[in-house]
Design a protein around this motif. Structure first.
Motif, PDB file in Angstrom:
ATOM      1  N   LEU A 250       0.826  -1.203   0.000  1.00 45.88           N
ATOM      2  CA  LEU A 250       0.000   0.000   0.000  1.00 45.88           C
ATOM      3  C   LEU A 250       0.864   1.259   0.000  1.00 45.88           C
ATOM      4  CD1 LEU A 250      -3.030   0.919   0.277  1.00 45.88           C
ATOM      5  CD2 LEU A 250      -2.585   1.110   2.725  1.00 45.88           C
ATOM      6  N   LEU A 251       1.919   1.260   0.800  1.00 40.51           N
ATOM      7  CA  LEU A 251       2.784   2.434   0.906  1.00 40.51           C
ATOM      8  C   LEU A 251       3.616   2.656  -0.358  1.00 40.51           C
ATOM      9  CD1 LEU A 251       4.046   2.066   4.600  1.00 40.51           C
ATOM     10  CD2 LEU A 251       2.198   3.513   3.736  1.00 40.51           C
ATOM     11  N   VAL A 252       3.972   1.560  -1.037  1.00 41.04           N
ATOM     12  CA  VAL A 252       4.803   1.683  -2.247  1.00 41.04           C
ATOM     13  C   VAL A 252       3.962   1.968  -3.486  1.00 41.04           C
ATOM     14  CG1 VAL A 252       6.430   0.471  -3.775  1.00 41.04           C
ATOM     15  CG2 VAL A 252       6.631   0.227  -1.297  1.00 41.04           C
ATOM     16  N   ILE A 253       2.744   1.410  -3.537  1.00 43.39           N
ATOM     17  CA  ILE A 253       1.910   1.549  -4.743  1.00 43.39           C
ATOM     18  C   ILE A 253       1.565   3.006  -5.015  1.00 43.39           C
ATOM     19  CG2 ILE A 253      -0.404   1.355  -3.708  1.00 43.39           C
ATOM     20  CD1 ILE A 253       0.720  -0.511  -6.872  1.00 43.39           C
ATOM     21  N   PHE A 254       1.540   3.833  -3.966  1.00 42.65           N
ATOM     22  CA  PHE A 254       1.219   5.248  -4.152  1.00 42.65           C
ATOM     23  C   PHE A 254       2.283   5.967  -4.974  1.00 42.65           C
ATOM     24  CE2 PHE A 254      -1.142   4.607  -0.016  1.00 42.65           C
ATOM     25  CZ  PHE A 254      -2.376   4.483  -0.642  1.00 42.65           C
ATOM     26  N   LEU A 255       3.497   5.447  -4.940  1.00 42.54           N
ATOM     27  CA  LEU A 255       4.562   6.034  -5.752  1.00 42.54           C
ATOM     28  C   LEU A 255       4.289   5.783  -7.233  1.00 42.54           C
ATOM     29  CD1 LEU A 255       7.219   7.582  -5.700  1.00 42.54           C
ATOM     30  CD2 LEU A 255       8.422   5.400  -5.494  1.00 42.54           C
ATOM     31  N   VAL A 256       3.777   4.592  -7.554  1.00 41.99           N
ATOM     32  CA  VAL A 256       3.420   4.263  -8.939  1.00 41.99           C
ATOM     33  C   VAL A 256       2.299   5.180  -9.413  1.00 41.99           C
ATOM     34  CG1 VAL A 256       2.551   2.450 -10.482  1.00 41.99           C
ATOM     35  CG2 VAL A 256       4.114   1.863  -8.618  1.00 41.99           C
ATOM     36  N   LEU A 257       1.330   5.431  -8.527  1.00 40.18           N
ATOM     37  CA  LEU A 257       0.171   6.246  -8.886  1.00 40.18           C
ATOM     38  C   LEU A 257       0.498   7.744  -8.939  1.00 40.18           C
ATOM     39  CD1 LEU A 257      -2.472   4.441  -6.641  1.00 40.18           C
ATOM     40  CD2 LEU A 257      -2.270   4.267  -9.117  1.00 40.18           C
ATOM     41  N   ILE A 284      11.430  -2.543 -15.007  1.00 39.16           N
ATOM     42  CA  ILE A 284      12.103  -2.816 -13.735  1.00 39.16           C
ATOM     43  C   ILE A 284      11.231  -3.694 -12.845  1.00 39.16           C
ATOM     44  CG2 ILE A 284      11.384  -0.916 -12.198  1.00 39.16           C
ATOM     45  CD1 ILE A 284      15.024  -1.841 -12.794  1.00 39.16           C
ATOM     46  N   GLN A 285       9.899  -3.496 -12.898  1.00 38.84           N
ATOM     47  CA  GLN A 285       8.998  -4.355 -12.129  1.00 38.84           C
ATOM     48  C   GLN A 285       9.075  -5.798 -12.635  1.00 38.84           C
ATOM     49  OE1 GLN A 285       4.963  -2.718 -10.998  1.00 38.84           O
ATOM     50  NE2 GLN A 285       5.637  -1.011 -12.246  1.00 38.84           N
ATOM     51  N   ALA A 286       9.058  -5.962 -13.962  1.00 44.53           N
ATOM     52  CA  ALA A 286       9.153  -7.298 -14.545  1.00 44.53           C
ATOM     53  C   ALA A 286      10.483  -7.954 -14.197  1.00 44.53           C
ATOM     54  CB  ALA A 286       8.979  -7.220 -16.067  1.00 44.53           C
ATOM     55  N   PHE A 287      11.574  -7.161 -14.249  1.00 47.90           N
ATOM     56  CA  PHE A 287      12.902  -7.675 -13.924  1.00 47.90           C
ATOM     57  C   PHE A 287      12.970  -8.165 -12.480  1.00 47.90           C
ATOM     58  CE2 PHE A 287      17.047  -6.733 -11.980  1.00 47.90           C
ATOM     59  CZ  PHE A 287      17.846  -7.623 -12.681  1.00 47.90           C
ATOM     60  N   PHE A 288      12.507  -7.348 -11.536  1.00 55.27           N
ATOM     61  CA  PHE A 288      12.572  -7.714 -10.122  1.00 55.27           C
ATOM     62  C   PHE A 288      11.659  -8.896  -9.791  1.00 55.27           C
ATOM     63  CE2 PHE A 288      14.728  -3.666  -9.374  1.00 55.27           C
ATOM     64  CZ  PHE A 288      15.608  -4.014  -8.353  1.00 55.27           C
ATOM     65  N   ILE A 312      14.982  -1.352   1.659  1.00 56.64           N
ATOM     66  CA  ILE A 312      15.441  -0.566   0.506  1.00 56.64           C
ATOM     67  C   ILE A 312      14.371   0.428   0.039  1.00 56.64           C
ATOM     68  CG2 ILE A 312      16.064  -0.710  -1.951  1.00 56.64           C
ATOM     69  CD1 ILE A 312      17.803  -3.110  -1.272  1.00 56.64           C
ATOM     70  N   PRO A 313      13.081   0.021  -0.105  1.00 63.95           N
ATOM     71  CA  PRO A 313      12.053   1.025  -0.435  1.00 63.95           C
ATOM     72  C   PRO A 313      11.954   2.133   0.619  1.00 63.95           C
ATOM     73  CG  PRO A 313      11.205  -1.171  -0.830  1.00 63.95           C
ATOM     74  CD  PRO A 313      12.515  -1.337  -0.131  1.00 63.95           C
ATOM     75  N   VAL A 337      10.207   1.105  -6.306  1.00 63.11           N
ATOM     76  CA  VAL A 337       9.078   0.337  -6.862  1.00 63.11           C
ATOM     77  C   VAL A 337       9.500  -1.102  -7.158  1.00 63.11           C
ATOM     78  CG1 VAL A 337       7.522   0.119  -8.847  1.00 63.11           C
ATOM     79  CG2 VAL A 337       7.892   2.356  -7.791  1.00 63.11           C
ATOM     80  N   GLY A 338      10.692  -1.264  -7.742  1.00 62.00           N
ATOM     81  CA  GLY A 338      11.173  -2.602  -8.083  1.00 62.00           C
ATOM     82  C   GLY A 338      11.260  -3.524  -6.877  1.00 62.00           C
ATOM     83  N   PHE A 339      11.902  -3.055  -5.819  1.00 62.69           N
ATOM     84  CA  PHE A 339      12.031  -3.864  -4.599  1.00 62.69           C
ATOM     85  C   PHE A 339      10.700  -3.968  -3.847  1.00 62.69           C
ATOM     86  CE2 PHE A 339      16.595  -3.205  -5.127  1.00 62.69           C
ATOM     87  CZ  PHE A 339      17.116  -4.392  -4.654  1.00 62.69           C
ATOM     88  N   GLY A 340       9.987  -2.850  -3.746  1.00 58.92           N
ATOM     89  CA  GLY A 340       8.776  -2.823  -2.928  1.00 58.92           C
ATOM     90  C   GLY A 340       7.628  -3.647  -3.446  1.00 58.92           C
ATOM     91  N   LEU A 341       7.440  -3.681  -4.772  1.00 58.98           N
ATOM     92  CA  LEU A 341       6.291  -4.397  -5.335  1.00 58.98           C
ATOM     93  C   LEU A 341       6.604  -5.836  -5.738  1.00 58.98           C
ATOM     94  CD1 LEU A 341       4.448  -1.667  -7.453  1.00 58.98           C
ATOM     95  CD2 LEU A 341       4.108  -2.343  -5.076  1.00 58.98           C
TER      96      LEU A 341
END
Length: 415
Positions: A250-257, A284-288, A312-313, A337-341
């Protein structure tokens, strides 16, 4: 002589039946390629790279109003789950995909007519309907097609490739949308999304519906919620793992939005670059996700891996609050985003271990619904804080995540 003719007729009849079966299998086998194309086209979300400028510059909305609109979209997806499940059951899955493509295409057209909040609400409703119609239907159709061909063991590989093509659609279309917005206009970007969506609709019309196999076991919404909450209440480990998953996500997804709002407001990043940043964010999301899927199987100490993907996030957020150099900020966004999601993969493995086969789907669907609902309720409040002081918000979110890393209750044997 009569006996010979009778056998000859029987042989022809058997050959005709076998021919029809082979023809049917040939048509069914083409479903997989068509689903690949359909997924790629539905991933061509041209507006993704300039979604904030579209609503704020063209639409004249505030960031808070944009957040409310996105919350409305999320809630409508949840509400559409019941009727869309009935359509899949009573009509068929092929027509679910047809309606999904058509609904999304109409949504794109309506959005591009003029900047009007009523039209925006109608557009979001149609997009939500399209998303709900596709939810679970594409996976079921792929599985049923593979089942007919006796290749159901390839399901995970096919779905993985299908999802990869969806992401590829975003990676290609986001920079293209930004270029169109920069050199032509923002509404044109949304209107042009009609082309891949209506093409996907026509592709889905050619799909052959597999008969005699049913994998659609959707329960009634309230029954599913009740059953899922019952499992949640009885299992303490499940509560700990689920809470950990939802809170950090929840805390990380807001960065995407909201990252586009931040880049425009604080760093004056041009429209031209936003689409390329969105493409890199998707990659980067697909990579992680792929990296963590491999590491999760190899690493013995999963708690340490989870720890890394949490702290890290937190550090990323904190640094974004005190650094104002654009290239560094963009790198921090990608890393956060990569690490968090991707951390949910570790937790999902632990959650699956706590569930029995007959209640796994029910619990996971219930949790997914609550993840969406909480996100819809909280996002407008986060948007208000972002408008007030975005750098302070990043510092606070960073501190919360870092403290949570040390105070989390997840243990190694839970994973």
């Amino acid at each position: 002589m009569k006996m010979y003719k009778l056998k000859e007729l029987e042989s022809k009849h058997v050959n005709q039946i076998n021919g029809k079966i082979e023809l049917n299998k040939l048509k069914i086998s083409s479903n997989i390629k068509k689903m690949y194309i359909f997924h790629f086209l539905m991933g061509c979300y041209l507006i993704s790279g300039v979604i904030i400028p579209f609503f704020l510059i063209y639409g004249g909305l505030t960031f808070f109003e944009f957040a409310l609109l996105q919350s409305y979209y999320t809630i409508m997806i949840i509400l559409f789950e019941i009727p869309c499940g009935l359509i899949a059951d009573r009509l068929n899955k092929k027509w679910c995909l047809v309606l999904a493509g058509l609904s999304s295409a109409l949504g794109a057209l309506i959005y591009g007519i003029m900047p009007n909040i009523i039209l925006f609400i109608v557009g979001e409703t149609l997009f939500a309907l399209g998303t709900a119609l596709m939810s679970g239907t594409n996976e079921a159709l792929v599985y049923e097609s593979l089942k007919v061909l006796g290749k159901e063991k390839k399901f995970s590989r096919v779905i993985g490739k299908s999802n990869g093509l969806f992401l590829l659609g975003i990676v290609i279309s986001a920079p293209l949308g930004a270029l169109i917005a920069f050199y032509y206009s923002l509404p044109l970007v949304m209107t042009l999304m009609f082309i891949p969506y209506i093409t996907g609709t026509f592709i889905s019309l050619t799909i052959k519906e597999p008969h005699g196999i049913s994998t659609n076991k959707k329960q009634k919404l309230f029954s599913s919620i009740k059953s899922g909450l019952s499992i949640f209440k009885e299992n303490k480990i499940l509560r700990i793992l689920t809470f950990d998953l939802i809170v950090i996500e929840l805390l990380v997804i807001f960065l995407v939005l909201g990252y586009q709002y931040y880049l425009i407001k604080e760093l004056n990043i041009s429209l031209l670059y936003l689409g390329f940043i969105e493409a890199f964010l998707t990659l980067i999301q697909a990579f992680f996700l792929n990296l963590l899927s491999s590491l999760e199987k190899e690493v013995k100490n999963k708690k340490r891996l989870l720890y890394l993907n949490t702290i890290i996030p937190g550090i990323g957020y904190f640094l974004m609050g005190i650094i104002f150099f654009a290239p560094i900020i963009i790198i921090l966004i990608l890393i956060t985003v990569g690490f968090g999601l991707s951390r949910y993969i570790i937790l999902l493995n632990g959650i699956n271990k706590q569930l029995k086969e007959d209640n796994r789907a029910t619990f996971l669907s219930t949790i997914n619904m609550f993840r969406m609902l909480i996100r819809a309720l909280v996002f407008p409040f986060i948007a208000l804080i972002m408008i007030w002081d975005i750098n302070l918000l990043f510092i606070v979110l960073g501190i919360i995540i870092i403290l949570y890393t040390f105070k989390g209750k997840v243990k190694e044997d839970f994973l």
